[in-house]
Design a protein around this motif. Structure first.
Motif, PDB file in Angstrom:
ATOM      1  N   LEU A   1       0.826  -1.209   0.000  1.00 10.71           N
ATOM      2  CA  LEU A   1       0.000   0.000   0.000  1.00 10.71           C
ATOM      3  C   LEU A   1       0.859   1.257   0.000  1.00 10.71           C
ATOM      4  O   LEU A   1       0.521   2.250  -0.662  1.00 10.71           O
ATOM      5  CB  LEU A   1      -0.950   0.000   1.198  1.00 10.71           C
ATOM      6  CG  LEU A   1      -2.116  -0.992   1.138  1.00 10.71           C
ATOM      7  CD1 LEU A   1      -2.856  -1.022   2.468  1.00 10.71           C
ATOM      8  CD2 LEU A   1      -3.084  -0.641   0.006  1.00 10.71           C
ATOM      9  N   ALA A   2       1.956   1.224   0.743  1.00 13.25           N
ATOM     10  CA  ALA A   2       2.847   2.386   0.793  1.00 13.25           C
ATOM     11  C   ALA A   2       3.438   2.692  -0.581  1.00 13.25           C
ATOM     12  O   ALA A   2       3.633   3.856  -0.946  1.00 13.25           O
ATOM     13  CB  ALA A   2       3.966   2.140   1.809  1.00 13.25           C
ATOM     14  N   GLU A   3       3.703   1.664  -1.356  1.00  9.49           N
ATOM     15  CA  GLU A   3       4.237   1.833  -2.705  1.00  9.49           C
ATOM     16  C   GLU A   3       3.149   2.207  -3.705  1.00  9.49           C
ATOM     17  O   GLU A   3       3.377   2.976  -4.646  1.00  9.49           O
ATOM     18  CB  GLU A   3       4.920   0.536  -3.144  1.00  9.49           C
ATOM     19  CG  GLU A   3       5.647   0.625  -4.466  1.00  9.49           C
ATOM     20  CD  GLU A   3       6.325  -0.670  -4.864  1.00  9.49           C
ATOM     21  OE1 GLU A   3       6.781  -0.762  -6.034  1.00  9.49           O
ATOM     22  OE2 GLU A   3       6.394  -1.600  -4.031  1.00  9.49           O
ATOM     23  N   LEU A   4       1.954   1.700  -3.485  1.00  8.68           N
ATOM     24  CA  LEU A   4       0.854   1.900  -4.440  1.00  8.68           C
ATOM     25  C   LEU A   4       0.199   3.274  -4.311  1.00  8.68           C
ATOM     26  O   LEU A   4      -0.161   3.884  -5.331  1.00  8.68           O
ATOM     27  CB  LEU A   4      -0.187   0.800  -4.239  1.00  8.68           C
ATOM     28  CG  LEU A   4      -1.432   0.828  -5.129  1.00  8.68           C
ATOM     29  CD1 LEU A   4      -1.046   0.680  -6.606  1.00  8.68           C
ATOM     30  CD2 LEU A   4      -2.415  -0.273  -4.729  1.00  8.68           C
ATOM     31  N   ARG A   5       0.034   3.771  -3.087  1.00  8.07           N
ATOM     32  CA  ARG A   5      -0.722   5.006  -2.869  1.00  8.07           C
ATOM     33  C   ARG A   5      -0.214   6.199  -3.690  1.00  8.07           C
ATOM     34  O   ARG A   5      -1.017   6.921  -4.305  1.00  8.07           O
ATOM     35  CB  ARG A   5      -0.735   5.357  -1.377  1.00  8.07           C
ATOM     36  CG  ARG A   5      -1.744   4.560  -0.572  1.00  8.07           C
ATOM     37  CD  ARG A   5      -1.978   5.159   0.801  1.00  8.07           C
ATOM     38  NE  ARG A   5      -2.981   4.418   1.548  1.00  8.07           N
ATOM     39  CZ  ARG A   5      -2.712   3.519   2.484  1.00  8.07           C
ATOM     40  NH1 ARG A   5      -1.432   3.249   2.780  1.00  8.07           N
ATOM     41  NH2 ARG A   5      -3.675   2.890   3.112  1.00  8.07           N
ATOM     42  N   PRO A   6       1.099   6.470  -3.742  1.00  6.57           N
ATOM     43  CA  PRO A   6       1.566   7.617  -4.529  1.00  6.57           C
ATOM     44  C   PRO A   6       1.245   7.497  -6.022  1.00  6.57           C
ATOM     45  O   PRO A   6       0.990   8.502  -6.686  1.00  6.57           O
ATOM     46  CB  PRO A   6       3.087   7.601  -4.295  1.00  6.57           C
ATOM     47  CG  PRO A   6       3.291   6.823  -3.051  1.00  6.57           C
ATOM     48  CD  PRO A   6       2.198   5.807  -3.031  1.00  6.57           C
ATOM     49  N   ILE A   7       1.229   6.270  -6.538  1.00  7.55           N
ATOM     50  CA  ILE A   7       0.895   6.056  -7.946  1.00  7.55           C
ATOM     51  C   ILE A   7      -0.564   6.400  -8.193  1.00  7.55           C
ATOM     52  O   ILE A   7      -0.906   7.101  -9.160  1.00  7.55           O
ATOM     53  CB  ILE A   7       1.180   4.595  -8.355  1.00  7.55           C
ATOM     54  CG1 ILE A   7       2.657   4.249  -8.136  1.00  7.55           C
ATOM     55  CG2 ILE A   7       0.779   4.358  -9.814  1.00  7.55           C
ATOM     56  CD1 ILE A   7       2.972   2.778  -8.358  1.00  7.55           C
ATOM     57  N   LEU A   8      -1.452   5.923  -7.311  1.00  7.40           N
ATOM     58  CA  LEU A   8      -2.883   6.183  -7.474  1.00  7.40           C
ATOM     59  C   LEU A   8      -3.203   7.666  -7.309  1.00  7.40           C
ATOM     60  O   LEU A   8      -4.053   8.208  -8.032  1.00  7.40           O
ATOM     61  CB  LEU A   8      -3.686   5.350  -6.470  1.00  7.40           C
ATOM     62  CG  LEU A   8      -3.530   3.829  -6.568  1.00  7.40           C
ATOM     63  CD1 LEU A   8      -4.444   3.143  -5.550  1.00  7.40           C
ATOM     64  CD2 LEU A   8      -3.819   3.320  -7.972  1.00  7.40           C
ATOM     65  N   GLU A   9      -2.535   8.337  -6.372  1.00  6.77           N
ATOM     66  CA  GLU A   9      -2.767   9.763  -6.161  1.00  6.77           C
ATOM     67  C   GLU A   9      -2.446  10.566  -7.425  1.00  6.77           C
ATOM     68  O   GLU A   9      -3.116  11.555  -7.741  1.00  6.77           O
ATOM     69  CB  GLU A   9      -1.902  10.258  -4.997  1.00  6.77           C
ATOM     70  CG  GLU A   9      -2.381   9.794  -3.633  1.00  6.77           C
ATOM     71  CD  GLU A   9      -1.407  10.144  -2.530  1.00  6.77           C
ATOM     72  OE1 GLU A   9      -0.405  10.856  -2.821  1.00  6.77           O
ATOM     73  OE2 GLU A   9      -1.631   9.730  -1.376  1.00  6.77           O
ATOM     74  N   LYS A  10      -1.448  10.123  -8.145  1.00  7.85           N
ATOM     75  CA  LYS A  10      -0.994  10.844  -9.335  1.00  7.85           C
ATOM     76  C   LYS A  10      -1.958  10.686 -10.511  1.00  7.85           C
ATOM     77  O   LYS A  10      -2.112  11.600 -11.328  1.00  7.85           O
ATOM     78  CB  LYS A  10       0.393  10.345  -9.730  1.00  7.85           C
ATOM     79  CG  LYS A  10       1.084  11.157 -10.817  1.00  7.85           C
ATOM     80  CD  LYS A  10       2.464  10.609 -11.101  1.00  7.85           C
ATOM     81  CE  LYS A  10       3.385  10.756  -9.890  1.00  7.85           C
ATOM     82  NZ  LYS A  10       4.779  10.318 -10.211  1.00  7.85           N
TER      83      LYS A  10
END
Length: 369
Positions: free
Chosen positions: A44-53
């Protein structure tokens, strides 16, 4: 006449479509869940910044793909590009490194979770329900759970979908009759007991972020043994839809087949929706090439429908070599065709042009035209 209590999956022919999982299936499900929970915080820590973008109106388009299905992924992207449809909010959850590189090379966000997906098959399923097909179902359950936990609405779709229009426009429209529903599914077309009462297709559905939908997909995550038993996460999800509609008030909607047609429409002889589509009298929102034996047949049918936009040189595995050539033109530039690539294969299947001179796929069948 004596009566006995039976489950709702018992058919008149004596077959039980809702049998309980075996102990082995439950233990295997626990092993997968352990791997998931051991790594979920890091994932989740790795995925969240991608989804936010990439999120658009707090919505993520979610797809799962292995390399065996990559030509269908390319076609979805190339097809949307040819129509000027914005798919920048899409993310491809790749189940192997090759597909991860391909998705990135095509300009989409991509995520490869090696811990959860590292042992999944690279090749495509040869037919519905085979071992490769069933193993990929777990990935489709996990990714929806991850995006849901990150707080987004999501549109999940298989890679054998093509868009004629942007479906998010109608799902985001507050004045649409669809706006009051928590989850909206394409109509699968099957009216069998195992998919009752909604006949929901798990290859195209929209989910609004709320406590009811989070609970639904958490329950699905815990149903890995039942998915293994039935060989289909669609069957497990359908059972949960009925339960959660009653239990939590989950609002479920099955989309109309005129705007959201699929393989069920395609393979029904004389289907009016396909007839109107192929004669340019009706433009649907999407089309899903489900109800089809394997990838090879899907490619043929999409080409016959005039919905194929990938050059032949890029349909083969050699496309990976193109990904590795850093500094060269994007894959979409060399692989995507602006105009549809139309080919005839079978005279008895729907086609955008008459295919009367082609052989039938069903022995002795007459021309569709």
């Amino acid at each position: 006449l004596l009566l006995r209590h039976v489950g709702r999956g018992l058919q008149t022919n004596g077959m039980d479509k809702f049998g309980a999982p075996s102990l082995q299936q439950t233990k295997q499900s626990w092993d997968s869940l352990k791997t998931f929970f051991d790594n979920v915080d890091d994932v989740l820590a790795e995925l969240r910044p991608i989804l936010e973008k990439i999120a658009r109106k707090n919505t993520i388009i979610v797809m799962v793909c292995n390399f065996g299905q990559s030509s269908l992924l390319m076609n979805f992207i190339c097809n949307a590009k040819s129509k000027g449809i914005d798919i920048s909010s899409a993310i491809v959850f790749a189940t192997d490194e090759q597909t991860y590189k391909l998705a990135k090379g095509l300009g989409l966000a991509a995520f490869y979770d090696e811990k959860n997906f590292g042992n999944l098959p690279v090749e495509e399923a040869r037919t519905y329900g085979d071992r490769t097909f069933t193993k990929m179902m777990w990935a489709k359950v996990v990714v929806v759970q991850l995006v849901s936990w990150c707080g987004y609405d999501l549109l999940f779709q298989d890679v054998d979908v093509v868009w004629y229009k942007d479906p998010l426009e109608i799902f985001h429209d507050d004045k649409s009759p669809y706006s009051k529903f928590d989850v909206l599914f394409q109509d699968d077309g099957a009216r069998s007991l195992r998919y009752a009462p909604y006949s929901a297709n798990s290859g195209f559905y929209f989910v609004r972020q709320n406590s009811r939908t989070r609970h639904l997909f958490t329950s699905l995550l815990y149903s890995g043994d039942f998915i293994a038993k039935t060989g289909s996460h669609q069957q497990a999800l359908t059972a949960l839809l009925a339960e959660h509609s009653s239990l939590t008030g989950l609002a479920v909607k099955t989309l109309n087949t005129n705007d959201f047609p699929g393989g069920w429409n395609f393979h029904r002889k004389g289907n009016p929706t396909l007839r109107k589509m192929m004669t340019n009298k009706h433009v649907p929102i999407i089309f899903h090439m489900c109800w089809t034996k394997n990838k090879d047949d899907k490619l043929k049918y999409l080409k016959q429908m005039g919905q194929w936009h990938v050059h032949e040189k890029c349909e083969k595995n050699s496309v990976v070599d193109m990904v590795d050539r850093s500094g060269e033109e994007p894959i979409s530039t060399s692989c995507c065709a602006a105009d549809p690539i139309i080919s005839c294969f079978y005279r008895d299947k729907p086609s955008i042009v008459p295919c009367k001179d082609s052989p039938p796929i069903d022995k002795g069948a007459k021309s569709w035209w």
